[in-house]
Write an enzyme that holds these catalytic residues in place. Sequence first.
Site, PDB file in Angstrom:
ATOM      1  N   ARG A  90      40.606  45.876  31.124  1.00  0.00           N
ATOM      2  CA  ARG A  90      41.685  46.056  30.468  1.00  0.00           C
ATOM      3  C   ARG A  90      41.553  46.828  29.106  1.00  0.00           C
ATOM      4  O   ARG A  90      40.357  47.074  29.203  1.00  0.00           O
ATOM      5  CB  ARG A  90      42.011  44.527  29.941  1.00  0.00           C
ATOM      6  N   GLU A 127      21.707  33.131  33.335  1.00  0.00           N
ATOM      7  CA  GLU A 127      21.003  34.273  33.172  1.00  0.00           C
ATOM      8  C   GLU A 127      19.934  34.144  31.964  1.00  0.00           C
ATOM      9  O   GLU A 127      20.112  33.409  31.223  1.00  0.00           O
ATOM     10  CB  GLU A 127      21.889  35.673  32.999  1.00  0.00           C
ATOM     11  N   LYS A 132      32.261  36.587  36.626  1.00  0.00           N
ATOM     12  CA  LYS A 132      31.010  37.165  36.142  1.00  0.00           C
ATOM     13  C   LYS A 132      29.905  37.093  37.115  1.00  0.00           C
ATOM     14  O   LYS A 132      29.003  38.018  37.267  1.00  0.00           O
ATOM     15  CB  LYS A 132      30.651  36.351  34.966  1.00  0.00           C
TER      16      LYS A 132
END
Length: 472
Positions: A291, A199, A115
């Site tokens: 995916r 974050e 990430k």
Amino acid sequence: MLRKILIANRGEIAVRIIRACAEMGIRSVAIYSEADRFALHVKKADESYCIGSEPMSGYLNIYALVNLAAATGCDAIHPGYGFLSENALFAKACKERGLIFIGPEAEVIHRMGDKTEARKAMVAAGIPVTPGSEGNLESVEEALEVAESIGYPIMLKATSGGGGRGIRRCDNAEELQRNYSRVISEATKAFGSADVFLEKCIVNPKHIEVQVLADHHGNAIHLYERDCSIQRRNQKLIEIAPSPQLDEAQRQYIGGLAVIAAKSVGYTNAGTVEFLLDDNDRFYFMEMNTRVQVEHTITETVTGVDIVEEQIRIAAGLPLRFKQHEIVRRGYAIQFRVNAEDPKNSFLPSFGKITRYYAPGGPGVRTDTAIYTGYEIPPFYDSMVAKVIVNALTWEDAIQRGERALKDMGLFGIKTTIPYYLQILKHPEFRTACFNTGFVEKHSELINYSNKPRPEVLASVIAAAMASHTGL
Ligand code: ADP
Ligand code: ADP
Ligand code: MG
């Protein structure tokens, strides 16, 4: 075109991929653990192979799966979702063995699966991301410093996290201090990596994600967005396509942004770019799933594009069949993740034998599942046992249809999330399309539904009444 595909998965998604193979004239190869001997994907595939007595390890054994695919004459492997689907080493092992991995290149999986790397790539591409740490955090002191500079609340997240796990909100320095080691240990256990980052927490955001398709010839398109704001503990429960909370300008903007994001990293195959939308109508990139997603179904329903078939065609090297302007949407689709859980008991898993099952039917209803009457749900895997997908031309009609379909479904022997979903469908905030990721927690009273007697119980009461009547 591909001739034979090994499906490195189980459950409903394995059945979904087998169906695509059948329609495309491709032979399908299923794998199963001892616990899955009686699973539906095993019965439906053209060939099935047992990959060990242990419930999980066989599905995760890269080299055994690659060897099996080669030995059975497959030319490709479809990883589904979960398991090895976002494992770059698996994609690499396939390639080295001369097998096609149905997904993006290993390097892209690696980059977007991390990430913090994904955030960096998006910043470079000019995509807005939430303010946060530049990379992984080295220490709790660094975490406190970064948090101080961006301001609380913050989200502490596992860098390789997924499935809604390894994420903690921290409202102040004490909470961050307390959660720091927790998230690290959660991440290590669940994802085999101790990396964490933080974050800014977007308070009560909407989860808006965009489905993209990209081929090996430089073409990339989007199939519009899904609204996955109805979540519990960061896990999606109900998904909607398109979002009833966006206007057309926002829709075009976010679709375009997702295509730029995909192109900027050389993305190929199907993927999803996830964004958060805040109260000021600002979008922030959150992560990319490299995916097929659980909720790809609702996009298929509103666009008519068979995403699994497109995945296979792209993997076979064919160019995309659609230009962006050829993608049309019609109406709304809603997906309900039917989980074998007891909502009244903290959503505790409720595994066991399905004593009776019949799928909902009628217009605008699709059911993707791998259960059948008499099937015993093994306790080792995901608690999601079925996906009920409904669609209609208007949002209001889609809700009505959802209610009807969930009531139409017969699923006995285990507890499920269906009665809880019926409560959500009745709620005015849901009906007027005004909700965010805080909905489930805010409306905890929706758990207080009454457990009505099941039809089979009612039937026996009626039968007894009839018997006593005729006896008169
Ligand atoms: P989607 O993004 O398609 O909505 P979910 O987040 O619900 O999918 O995850 C689908 C399945 O994949 C779940 O079984 C989840 O536990 C599993 N999964 C997703 N990401 C990971 C990961 N990084 N590691 C392990 N399992 C994962
Ligand atoms: P996963 O890989 O497990 O799907 P995500 O990064 O996609 O993890 O986050 C899962 C969910 O957690 C989101 O859908 C959202 O509800 C919540 N979430 C994640 N990051 C934030 C954030 N910065 N602010 C608010 N909510 C967040
Ligand atoms: Mg996510």
